[in-house]
Design a protein around this motif. Structure first.
Motif, PDB file in Angstrom:
ATOM      1  N   ILE A   1     -15.480   4.229  -6.247  1.00 18.93           N
ATOM      2  CA  ILE A   1     -14.216   3.671  -6.712  1.00 18.93           C
ATOM      3  C   ILE A   1     -14.131   2.219  -6.258  1.00 18.93           C
ATOM      4  O   ILE A   1     -14.497   1.879  -5.130  1.00 18.93           O
ATOM      5  CB  ILE A   1     -13.005   4.485  -6.180  1.00 18.93           C
ATOM      6  CG1 ILE A   1     -11.683   3.880  -6.700  1.00 18.93           C
ATOM      7  CG2 ILE A   1     -13.002   4.561  -4.669  1.00 18.93           C
ATOM      8  CD1 ILE A   1     -10.481   4.715  -6.360  1.00 18.93           C
ATOM      9  N   ASP A   2     -13.683   1.358  -7.153  1.00 17.92           N
ATOM     10  CA  ASP A   2     -13.554  -0.057  -6.841  1.00 17.92           C
ATOM     11  C   ASP A   2     -12.519  -0.250  -5.720  1.00 17.92           C
ATOM     12  O   ASP A   2     -11.432   0.354  -5.760  1.00 17.92           O
ATOM     13  CB  ASP A   2     -13.101  -0.805  -8.097  1.00 17.92           C
ATOM     14  CG  ASP A   2     -12.860  -2.274  -7.820  1.00 17.92           C
ATOM     15  OD1 ASP A   2     -13.832  -3.000  -7.564  1.00 17.92           O
ATOM     16  OD2 ASP A   2     -11.674  -2.683  -7.840  1.00 17.92           O
ATOM     17  N   PRO A   3     -12.811  -1.071  -4.691  1.00 20.62           N
ATOM     18  CA  PRO A   3     -11.868  -1.267  -3.569  1.00 20.62           C
ATOM     19  C   PRO A   3     -10.488  -1.729  -4.015  1.00 20.62           C
ATOM     20  O   PRO A   3      -9.472  -1.303  -3.454  1.00 20.62           O
ATOM     21  CB  PRO A   3     -12.574  -2.320  -2.706  1.00 20.62           C
ATOM     22  CG  PRO A   3     -14.028  -2.143  -3.003  1.00 20.62           C
ATOM     23  CD  PRO A   3     -14.097  -1.760  -4.458  1.00 20.62           C
ATOM     24  N   ALA A   4     -10.439  -2.599  -5.010  1.00 19.16           N
ATOM     25  CA  ALA A   4      -9.129  -3.076  -5.481  1.00 19.16           C
ATOM     26  C   ALA A   4      -8.337  -1.942  -6.124  1.00 19.16           C
ATOM     27  O   ALA A   4      -7.117  -1.827  -5.926  1.00 19.16           O
ATOM     28  CB  ALA A   4      -9.316  -4.217  -6.473  1.00 19.16           C
ATOM     29  N   THR A   5      -9.022  -1.099  -6.881  1.00 19.55           N
ATOM     30  CA  THR A   5      -8.360   0.049  -7.491  1.00 19.55           C
ATOM     31  C   THR A   5      -7.882   1.025  -6.420  1.00 19.55           C
ATOM     32  O   THR A   5      -6.764   1.559  -6.495  1.00 19.55           O
ATOM     33  CB  THR A   5      -9.319   0.773  -8.451  1.00 19.55           C
ATOM     34  OG1 THR A   5      -9.733  -0.142  -9.468  1.00 19.55           O
ATOM     35  CG2 THR A   5      -8.645   1.979  -9.089  1.00 19.55           C
ATOM     36  N   GLN A   6      -8.729   1.240  -5.434  1.00 19.20           N
ATOM     37  CA  GLN A   6      -8.342   2.140  -4.350  1.00 19.20           C
ATOM     38  C   GLN A   6      -7.083   1.640  -3.651  1.00 19.20           C
ATOM     39  O   GLN A   6      -6.152   2.408  -3.405  1.00 19.20           O
ATOM     40  CB  GLN A   6      -9.474   2.276  -3.336  1.00 19.20           C
ATOM     41  CG  GLN A   6      -9.115   3.218  -2.178  1.00 19.20           C
ATOM     42  CD  GLN A   6     -10.243   3.357  -1.179  1.00 19.20           C
ATOM     43  OE1 GLN A   6     -11.069   2.455  -1.030  1.00 19.20           O
ATOM     44  NE2 GLN A   6     -10.292   4.480  -0.486  1.00 19.20           N
ATOM     45  N   GLN A   7      -7.021   0.341  -3.359  1.00 24.08           N
ATOM     46  CA  GLN A   7      -5.859  -0.199  -2.668  1.00 24.08           C
ATOM     47  C   GLN A   7      -4.607  -0.098  -3.538  1.00 24.08           C
ATOM     48  O   GLN A   7      -3.515   0.212  -3.045  1.00 24.08           O
ATOM     49  CB  GLN A   7      -6.100  -1.656  -2.275  1.00 24.08           C
ATOM     50  CG  GLN A   7      -5.016  -2.244  -1.379  1.00 24.08           C
ATOM     51  CD  GLN A   7      -4.837  -1.449  -0.103  1.00 24.08           C
ATOM     52  OE1 GLN A   7      -5.788  -1.232   0.633  1.00 24.08           O
ATOM     53  NE2 GLN A   7      -3.612  -0.978   0.156  1.00 24.08           N
ATOM     54  N   ARG A   8      -4.778  -0.335  -4.850  1.00 27.12           N
ATOM     55  CA  ARG A   8      -3.630  -0.230  -5.751  1.00 27.12           C
ATOM     56  C   ARG A   8      -3.102   1.208  -5.788  1.00 27.12           C
ATOM     57  O   ARG A   8      -1.890   1.437  -5.762  1.00 27.12           O
ATOM     58  CB  ARG A   8      -4.030  -0.690  -7.157  1.00 27.12           C
ATOM     59  CG  ARG A   8      -2.917  -0.575  -8.204  1.00 27.12           C
ATOM     60  CD  ARG A   8      -3.246  -1.402  -9.428  1.00 27.12           C
ATOM     61  NE  ARG A   8      -4.513  -1.029 -10.041  1.00 27.12           N
ATOM     62  CZ  ARG A   8      -4.630  -0.035 -10.937  1.00 27.12           C
ATOM     63  NH1 ARG A   8      -3.556   0.648 -11.312  1.00 27.12           N
ATOM     64  NH2 ARG A   8      -5.804   0.252 -11.465  1.00 27.12           N
ATOM     65  N   VAL A   9      -4.004   2.173  -5.829  1.00 25.90           N
ATOM     66  CA  VAL A   9      -3.599   3.575  -5.836  1.00 25.90           C
ATOM     67  C   VAL A   9      -2.884   3.927  -4.527  1.00 25.90           C
ATOM     68  O   VAL A   9      -1.847   4.599  -4.526  1.00 25.90           O
ATOM     69  CB  VAL A   9      -4.822   4.484  -6.043  1.00 25.90           C
ATOM     70  CG1 VAL A   9      -4.447   5.949  -5.796  1.00 25.90           C
ATOM     71  CG2 VAL A   9      -5.376   4.312  -7.448  1.00 25.90           C
ATOM     72  N   LEU A  10      -3.428   3.463  -3.407  1.00 28.76           N
ATOM     73  CA  LEU A  10      -2.812   3.754  -2.115  1.00 28.76           C
ATOM     74  C   LEU A  10      -1.429   3.134  -2.013  1.00 28.76           C
ATOM     75  O   LEU A  10      -0.499   3.739  -1.455  1.00 28.76           O
ATOM     76  CB  LEU A  10      -3.711   3.248  -0.977  1.00 28.76           C
ATOM     77  CG  LEU A  10      -5.043   3.980  -0.793  1.00 28.76           C
ATOM     78  CD1 LEU A  10      -5.878   3.309   0.294  1.00 28.76           C
ATOM     79  CD2 LEU A  10      -4.816   5.458  -0.459  1.00 28.76           C
ATOM     80  N   ASP A  11      -1.271   1.922  -2.554  1.00 29.93           N
ATOM     81  CA  ASP A  11       0.046   1.266  -2.541  1.00 29.93           C
ATOM     82  C   ASP A  11       1.054   2.052  -3.372  1.00 29.93           C
ATOM     83  O   ASP A  11       2.208   2.243  -2.960  1.00 29.93           O
ATOM     84  CB  ASP A  11      -0.072  -0.158  -3.065  1.00 29.93           C
ATOM     85  CG  ASP A  11      -0.808  -1.091  -2.106  1.00 29.93           C
ATOM     86  OD1 ASP A  11      -0.940  -0.721  -0.924  1.00 29.93           O
ATOM     87  OD2 ASP A  11      -1.267  -2.156  -2.559  1.00 29.93           O
ATOM     88  N   VAL A  12       0.624   2.508  -4.547  1.00 30.06           N
ATOM     89  CA  VAL A  12       1.515   3.312  -5.395  1.00 30.06           C
ATOM     90  C   VAL A  12       1.877   4.616  -4.705  1.00 30.06           C
ATOM     91  O   VAL A  12       3.033   5.043  -4.705  1.00 30.06           O
ATOM     92  CB  VAL A  12       0.850   3.584  -6.761  1.00 30.06           C
ATOM     93  CG1 VAL A  12       1.659   4.607  -7.560  1.00 30.06           C
ATOM     94  CG2 VAL A  12       0.706   2.291  -7.557  1.00 30.06           C
ATOM     95  N   ALA A  13       0.888   5.259  -4.091  1.00 31.10           N
ATOM     96  CA  ALA A  13       1.140   6.527  -3.399  1.00 31.10           C
ATOM     97  C   ALA A  13       2.144   6.343  -2.273  1.00 31.10           C
ATOM     98  O   ALA A  13       3.043   7.171  -2.076  1.00 31.10           O
ATOM     99  CB  ALA A  13      -0.175   7.086  -2.849  1.00 31.10           C
ATOM    100  N   LYS A  14       2.021   5.234  -1.544  1.00 29.87           N
ATOM    101  CA  LYS A  14       2.952   4.974  -0.451  1.00 29.87           C
ATOM    102  C   LYS A  14       4.354   4.730  -0.980  1.00 29.87           C
ATOM    103  O   LYS A  14       5.344   5.241  -0.438  1.00 29.87           O
ATOM    104  CB  LYS A  14       2.467   3.778   0.368  1.00 29.87           C
ATOM    105  CG  LYS A  14       3.337   3.480   1.575  1.00 29.87           C
ATOM    106  CD  LYS A  14       2.733   2.370   2.427  1.00 29.87           C
ATOM    107  CE  LYS A  14       3.603   2.109   3.646  1.00 29.87           C
ATOM    108  NZ  LYS A  14       3.041   1.048   4.508  1.00 29.87           N
ATOM    109  N   GLN A  15       4.460   3.926  -2.045  1.00 25.73           N
ATOM    110  CA  GLN A  15       5.772   3.644  -2.626  1.00 25.73           C
ATOM    111  C   GLN A  15       6.455   4.919  -3.123  1.00 25.73           C
ATOM    112  O   GLN A  15       7.671   5.065  -3.024  1.00 25.73           O
ATOM    113  CB  GLN A  15       5.634   2.649  -3.773  1.00 25.73           C
ATOM    114  CG  GLN A  15       5.232   1.246  -3.333  1.00 25.73           C
ATOM    115  CD  GLN A  15       4.843   0.360  -4.501  1.00 25.73           C
ATOM    116  OE1 GLN A  15       4.953   0.753  -5.663  1.00 25.73           O
ATOM    117  NE2 GLN A  15       4.377  -0.847  -4.205  1.00 25.73           N
TER     118      GLN A  15
END
Length: 342
Positions: free
Chosen positions: A47-61
């Motif tokens: 998984i692309d690191p930028a995509t992973q971070q975006r998913v984690l940010d959405v999950a946290k929100q």
């Protein structure tokens, strides 16, 4: 038998927060597949690191947390709260725990209790392990928000008596400074000027008693300074040893403010052994308002904390978090209860 049953409204409150954000909800919000969300959250590759971070940010929100039900850790129709305390032996904490359990029971919630055994190094591991088994956490936790972040994730957390600085978690704060001021003022009003402080290390409110004691002493021009503060172990034995040290260093001592009631009881015992009459020769003020202070002779003047109420307020904060809100901090101020030692 209405008094013996939970009301429908109470049950509804217990169940209303069970519905949680799913992996598929996060996938839809992030615009990716649910497999991608799973890889991102579980730290898998491919998984692309930028995509992973975006998913984690959405999950946290969205306050997403992996379901514990798939692992069979709890019934999916019951909210469970993890409670972390530093010491189950100290008589302060059973009353606090009782307040948490009573407030949770009103909502048909369950409570799991764990202790750090006064070992700060155990806090983060407990936060992580207990957090995998419950819907929310309540804890006496001394670590900062930044230190907690990797262990808490999106877990709803109520921090008890750590201070007011948390911006990520709900807070229930015990306001120690005005309580110490009230105890000091009481002694000053009784004519005392040679006042000592028996202090202890306190992870939740470091130096608050010490700092406030010296501030009040300066404001009233009391003839005391740092030398009138003695550190002690949080126990009757520690209080006794500290009282003896204070008295030996300052024979003119006429009053003592103690870190808590257990320490004050130890000081009272030491005074009695030395033939010092309390309160005639030396007054004592404790802190916490333990039920045991009514059993000592003379009964102890103390700065009383409503420990059951403290537990109830913590569960109130959990209720707000599970409803999707970050509530403002709640402050509980101890009150002076005058008895026989002043």
């Amino acid at each position: 038998m209405a008094g013996q049953r939970k009301t429908d409204d109470q049950r509804a409150r217990g169940l209303r927060t069970v519905k949680r954000v799913t992996l598929r909800d996060v996938a839809e919000a992030a615009g990716v597949s649910h497999q991608t969300v799973s890889r991102a959250i579980n730290g898998k590759g491919e998984i692309d690191p930028a995509t992973q971070q975006r998913v984690l940010d959405v999950a946290k929100q969205m306050r997403y947390r992996p379901s514990r039900f798939g692992r069979g850790l709890s019934r999916p129709d019951v909210v469970s709260v993890g409670l972390i305390v530093p010491d189950v032996v100290n008589p302060f904490f059973p009353e606090f725990v009782a307040g948490v359990i009573a407030a949770a029971d009103e909502r048909d919630w369950q409570v799991l209790v764990a202790s750090t055994e006064n070992d700060r190094s155990r806090e983060l591991a407990l936060v992580r392990s207990l957090g995998q088994q419950v819907d929310a956490l309540v804890g006496y936790i001394s670590h900062t928000d930044a230190q907690l972040e990797p262990y808490v994730g999106t877990m709803p957390l109520v921090v008890v008596d750590r201070g007011m600085e948390s911006s990520n978690h709900a807070v229930v704060h015990i306001d120690t400074a005005p309580a110490i001021r009230a105890g000091m003022q009481h002694l000053i009003d009784r004519g005392h000027r040679w006042i000592g402080l028996i202090d202890c290390e306190c992870l939740s409110a470091p130096m608050v008693r010490h700092r406030t004691f010296l501030e009040v002493a300066g404001e009233h021009a009391l003839p005391v300074d740092e030398d009138w503060v003695v550190m002690a172990e949080q126990s009757p034995a520690g209080g006794a040893a500290a009282f003896e040290a204070l008295r030996a260093a300052h024979p003119e001592l006429t009053a003592v403010v103690a870190f808590n009631d257990l320490v004050a009881i130890g000081a009272l015992r030491a005074a009695r052994r030395a033939g010092i009459q309390v309160p005639d020769d030396c007054a004592l003020v404790g802190y916490d308002g333990l039920s045991v202070v009514d059993l000592v002779d003379p009964p102890l003047t103390t700065l009383h904390i409503d420990k059951r109420r403290l537990g109830e307020l913590a569960i109130h904060q959990v209720d707000q978090l599970l409803a999707g809100e970050l509530p403002p901090p709640i402050v509980l101020t101890p009150s002076l209860t005058v008895r026989g030692t002043t």
